[in-house]
Design a protein around this motif. Structure first.
Motif, PDB file in Angstrom:
ATOM      1  N   ARG A  83       0.839  -1.196   0.000  1.00 40.68           N
ATOM      2  CA  ARG A  83       0.000   0.000   0.000  1.00 40.68           C
ATOM      3  C   ARG A  83       0.874   1.246   0.000  1.00 40.68           C
ATOM      4  N   PRO A  84       1.241   1.707  -1.192  1.00 40.92           N
ATOM      5  CA  PRO A  84       2.068   2.919  -1.266  1.00 40.92           C
ATOM      6  C   PRO A  84       1.249   4.141  -0.879  1.00 40.92           C
ATOM      7  N   GLY A  85       1.936   5.152  -0.412  1.00 36.11           N
ATOM      8  CA  GLY A  85       1.270   6.418  -0.151  1.00 36.11           C
ATOM      9  C   GLY A  85       1.064   7.168  -1.459  1.00 36.11           C
ATOM     10  N   ARG A  86       0.855   8.471  -1.349  1.00 33.61           N
ATOM     11  CA  ARG A  86       0.661   9.282  -2.548  1.00 33.61           C
ATOM     12  C   ARG A  86       1.978   9.371  -3.313  1.00 33.61           C
ATOM     13  N   VAL A  87       1.957   8.875  -4.522  1.00 30.33           N
ATOM     14  CA  VAL A  87       3.162   8.820  -5.350  1.00 30.33           C
ATOM     15  C   VAL A  87       2.822   9.354  -6.730  1.00 30.33           C
ATOM     16  N   ASP A  88       3.634  10.263  -7.236  1.00 28.46           N
ATOM     17  CA  ASP A  88       3.411  10.835  -8.558  1.00 28.46           C
ATOM     18  C   ASP A  88       4.218  10.052  -9.579  1.00 28.46           C
ATOM     19  N   THR A  89       3.520   9.256 -10.403  1.00 28.44           N
ATOM     20  CA  THR A  89       4.203   8.488 -11.442  1.00 28.44           C
ATOM     21  C   THR A  89       3.702   8.862 -12.836  1.00 28.44           C
ATOM     22  N   PHE A  90       2.973   9.978 -12.951  1.00 29.88           N
ATOM     23  CA  PHE A  90       2.534  10.487 -14.239  1.00 29.88           C
ATOM     24  C   PHE A  90       1.811   9.417 -15.065  1.00 29.88           C
ATOM     25  N   GLY A  91       0.779   8.843 -14.440  1.00 28.29           N
ATOM     26  CA  GLY A  91      -0.086   7.933 -15.165  1.00 28.29           C
ATOM     27  C   GLY A  91       0.369   6.495 -15.226  1.00 28.29           C
ATOM     28  N   PHE A  92       1.452   6.157 -14.541  1.00 30.40           N
ATOM     29  CA  PHE A  92       1.944   4.784 -14.535  1.00 30.40           C
ATOM     30  C   PHE A  92       1.527   4.117 -13.224  1.00 30.40           C
ATOM     31  N   PRO A  93       1.150   2.833 -13.239  1.00 33.96           N
ATOM     32  CA  PRO A  93       0.735   2.174 -11.990  1.00 33.96           C
ATOM     33  C   PRO A  93       1.889   2.015 -11.013  1.00 33.96           C
ATOM     34  N   THR A  94       1.582   2.090  -9.733  1.00 37.81           N
ATOM     35  CA  THR A  94       2.605   1.888  -8.707  1.00 37.81           C
ATOM     36  C   THR A  94       2.691   0.439  -8.254  1.00 37.81           C
ATOM     37  N   GLN A  95       1.584  -0.291  -8.332  1.00 38.80           N
ATOM     38  CA  GLN A  95       1.545  -1.690  -7.889  1.00 38.80           C
ATOM     39  C   GLN A  95       1.683  -2.587  -9.116  1.00 38.80           C
ATOM     40  N   VAL A  96       2.899  -3.102  -9.329  1.00 38.97           N
ATOM     41  CA  VAL A  96       3.215  -3.839 -10.549  1.00 38.97           C
ATOM     42  C   VAL A  96       3.662  -5.252 -10.179  1.00 38.97           C
ATOM     43  N   PRO A  97       2.939  -6.269 -10.603  1.00 39.62           N
ATOM     44  CA  PRO A  97       3.361  -7.641 -10.318  1.00 39.62           C
ATOM     45  C   PRO A  97       4.750  -7.919 -10.885  1.00 39.62           C
ATOM     46  N   PRO A  98       5.568  -8.667 -10.170  1.00 38.60           N
ATOM     47  CA  PRO A  98       6.930  -8.935 -10.649  1.00 38.60           C
ATOM     48  C   PRO A  98       6.984  -9.550 -12.041  1.00 38.60           C
ATOM     49  N   ASP A  99       5.989 -10.370 -12.415  1.00 39.43           N
ATOM     50  CA  ASP A  99       6.043 -11.009 -13.723  1.00 39.43           C
ATOM     51  C   ASP A  99       5.727 -10.056 -14.867  1.00 39.43           C
ATOM     52  N   GLN A 100       5.328  -8.824 -14.554  1.00 37.80           N
ATOM     53  CA  GLN A 100       5.066  -7.824 -15.593  1.00 37.80           C
ATOM     54  C   GLN A 100       6.196  -6.810 -15.744  1.00 37.80           C
ATOM     55  N   ARG A 101       7.153  -6.837 -14.855  1.00 36.10           N
ATOM     56  CA  ARG A 101       8.151  -5.771 -14.816  1.00 36.10           C
ATOM     57  C   ARG A 101       9.138  -5.828 -15.975  1.00 36.10           C
ATOM     58  N   LEU A 102       9.561  -7.009 -16.359  1.00 37.09           N
ATOM     59  CA  LEU A 102      10.486  -7.111 -17.490  1.00 37.09           C
ATOM     60  C   LEU A 102       9.854  -6.535 -18.748  1.00 37.09           C
ATOM     61  N   GLY A 103       8.574  -6.761 -18.924  1.00 37.03           N
ATOM     62  CA  GLY A 103       7.888  -6.199 -20.083  1.00 37.03           C
ATOM     63  C   GLY A 103       7.932  -4.690 -20.104  1.00 37.03           C
ATOM     64  N   TRP A 104       7.813  -4.055 -18.946  1.00 43.44           N
ATOM     65  CA  TRP A 104       7.896  -2.597 -18.886  1.00 43.44           C
ATOM     66  C   TRP A 104       9.317  -2.114 -19.154  1.00 43.44           C
ATOM     67  N   VAL A 105      10.313  -2.868 -18.689  1.00 40.87           N
ATOM     68  CA  VAL A 105      11.706  -2.506 -18.998  1.00 40.87           C
ATOM     69  C   VAL A 105      11.929  -2.568 -20.510  1.00 40.87           C
ATOM     70  N   GLU A 106      11.455  -3.631 -21.128  1.00 40.75           N
ATOM     71  CA  GLU A 106      11.594  -3.751 -22.575  1.00 40.75           C
ATOM     72  C   GLU A 106      10.869  -2.611 -23.291  1.00 40.75           C
ATOM     73  N   ARG A 107       9.695  -2.261 -22.780  1.00 41.12           N
ATOM     74  CA  ARG A 107       8.949  -1.160 -23.399  1.00 41.12           C
ATOM     75  C   ARG A 107       9.694   0.160 -23.283  1.00 41.12           C
ATOM     76  N   ALA A 108      10.354   0.372 -22.154  1.00 43.11           N
ATOM     77  CA  ALA A 108      11.119   1.608 -21.977  1.00 43.11           C
ATOM     78  C   ALA A 108      12.226   1.717 -23.017  1.00 43.11           C
ATOM     79  N   PHE A 109      12.900   0.623 -23.304  1.00 46.31           N
ATOM     80  CA  PHE A 109      13.966   0.677 -24.297  1.00 46.31           C
ATOM     81  C   PHE A 109      13.403   0.872 -25.698  1.00 46.31           C
ATOM     82  N   GLU A 110      12.240   0.292 -25.971  1.00 46.53           N
ATOM     83  CA  GLU A 110      11.589   0.541 -27.257  1.00 46.53           C
ATOM     84  C   GLU A 110      11.232   2.012 -27.404  1.00 46.53           C
ATOM     85  N   ALA A 111      10.661   2.592 -26.330  1.00 52.41           N
ATOM     86  CA  ALA A 111      10.283   4.006 -26.376  1.00 52.41           C
ATOM     87  C   ALA A 111      11.504   4.896 -26.538  1.00 52.41           C
ATOM     88  N   ALA A 112      12.580   4.582 -25.808  1.00 48.27           N
ATOM     89  CA  ALA A 112      13.797   5.382 -25.914  1.00 48.27           C
ATOM     90  C   ALA A 112      14.364   5.335 -27.329  1.00 48.27           C
TER      91      ALA A 112
END
Length: 285
Positions: A83-112
């Motif tokens: 249960r995170p407190g108020r966190v500003d992530t500009f529209g990105f979820p704060t509660q991310v299951p571990p099995d989804q995190r690699l996909g977001w890392v890959e997406r970041a490199f695609e976006a970059a």
């Protein structure tokens, strides 16, 4: 390794709102040639489809602007049961299951890659309930991401964020010392360091060898003890002491304006750019 040019000013268009065009036009007006992309069109950059990212790149190219950094929210997350407190992530979820995190890392490199950004910001896990707070050093995903970044031709830079696990100087130096050889650098936010009482000459000198990017925002303390953001150089963050030290140690830094001034962001960015141009030896582009 591709890097942002030396002594460059950087502007984040989303400081002016979800439409990137006013921010891009302000950068041109102020003679700022580099952009930091965090969100646009009401969505976090990582959640924008490829065609919208390409559209932002085209808008920048048309104005002769380059993207200096992707201000991603990677690792500004926790387990779904936390249960995170108020966190500003500009529209990105704060509660991310571990099995989804690699996909977001890959997406970041695609976006970059689409944006042409040479660096990608990361954080260090949110501080939540002690039994659910994750450690950043030793996270196997970090080692994997650093290898992926090298293959993608970008660099990961860790921001010192007070709501995350690695914010004070001591753990920052420990993590950076451990992973710097694998490419991890520091996305230094001096105001965040000052908030923790650590923007001292000794700490700045210790962190300087790892700095690859600098966030510049300022604030003064309000009547309720909270932060009231103001143009860079008009608040309590000791830039007069810090900037010469950083410039002496790292004369090739990009300086990114992050005002958080909601009512008059264009005026705050204009004032911040003028402050930085007159404060650093040799000036800034």
């Amino acid at each position: 390794m591709v890097t942002c040019p030396a002594s460059a000013l950087v502007l984040n268009p989303d400081e002016l709102g979800p439409d990137p065009v006013p921010g891009l036009n302000l950068a041109v007006k102020l003679g700022i040639g580099h952009l930091e992309i965090r969100s646009a069109e009401g969505a976090n950059a990582l959640m924008l489809p490829d065609d919208r990212l390409r559209h932002i790149r085209t808008l920048a190219d048309e104005r002769g602007l380059k993207v200096a950094a992707l201000a991603s929210p990677l690792w500004k997350w926790c387990h779904p049961e936390a249960r995170p407190g108020r966190v500003d992530t500009f529209g990105f979820p704060t509660q991310v299951p571990p099995d989804q995190r690699l996909g977001w890392v890959e997406r970041a490199f695609e976006a970059a890659t689409i944006l042409g950004a040479p660096v990608v910001r990361v954080f260090s896990h949110l501080r939540v309930e002690p039994e659910l707070t994750e450690g950043f050093a030793g996270d196997p995903l970090l080692a994997k991401a650093l290898n992926m970044a090298e293959r993608a031709g970008v660099r990961l830079l860790l921001e010192n964020e007070p709501v995350c696990t690695v914010a004070h100087a001591e753990p920052l130096l420990e993590v950076l010392g451990r992973y710097h050889g694998q490419g991890l650098g520091l996305w230094l936010d001096v105001a965040n360091l000052h908030e923790l009482g650590q923007a001292t000459p000794e700490v700045i000198r210790a962190l300087a060898p790892y700095v690859g990017y600098l966030h510049v925002k300022d604030y003064h303390v309000g009547a309720d003890g909270g932060r009231v953001f103001c143009p860079a150089g008009t608040g309590c963050v000791p830039y007069g002491e810090v900037l010469p030290l950083l410039h002496a140690a790292c004369p090739v830094l990009p300086y990114a304006l992050e005002t958080h001034v909601r009512d008059t962001p264009a005026e705050a960015l204009t004032a911040g750019a003028a402050f930085l141009r007159t404060s650093l030896p040799g000036g800034l582009r």
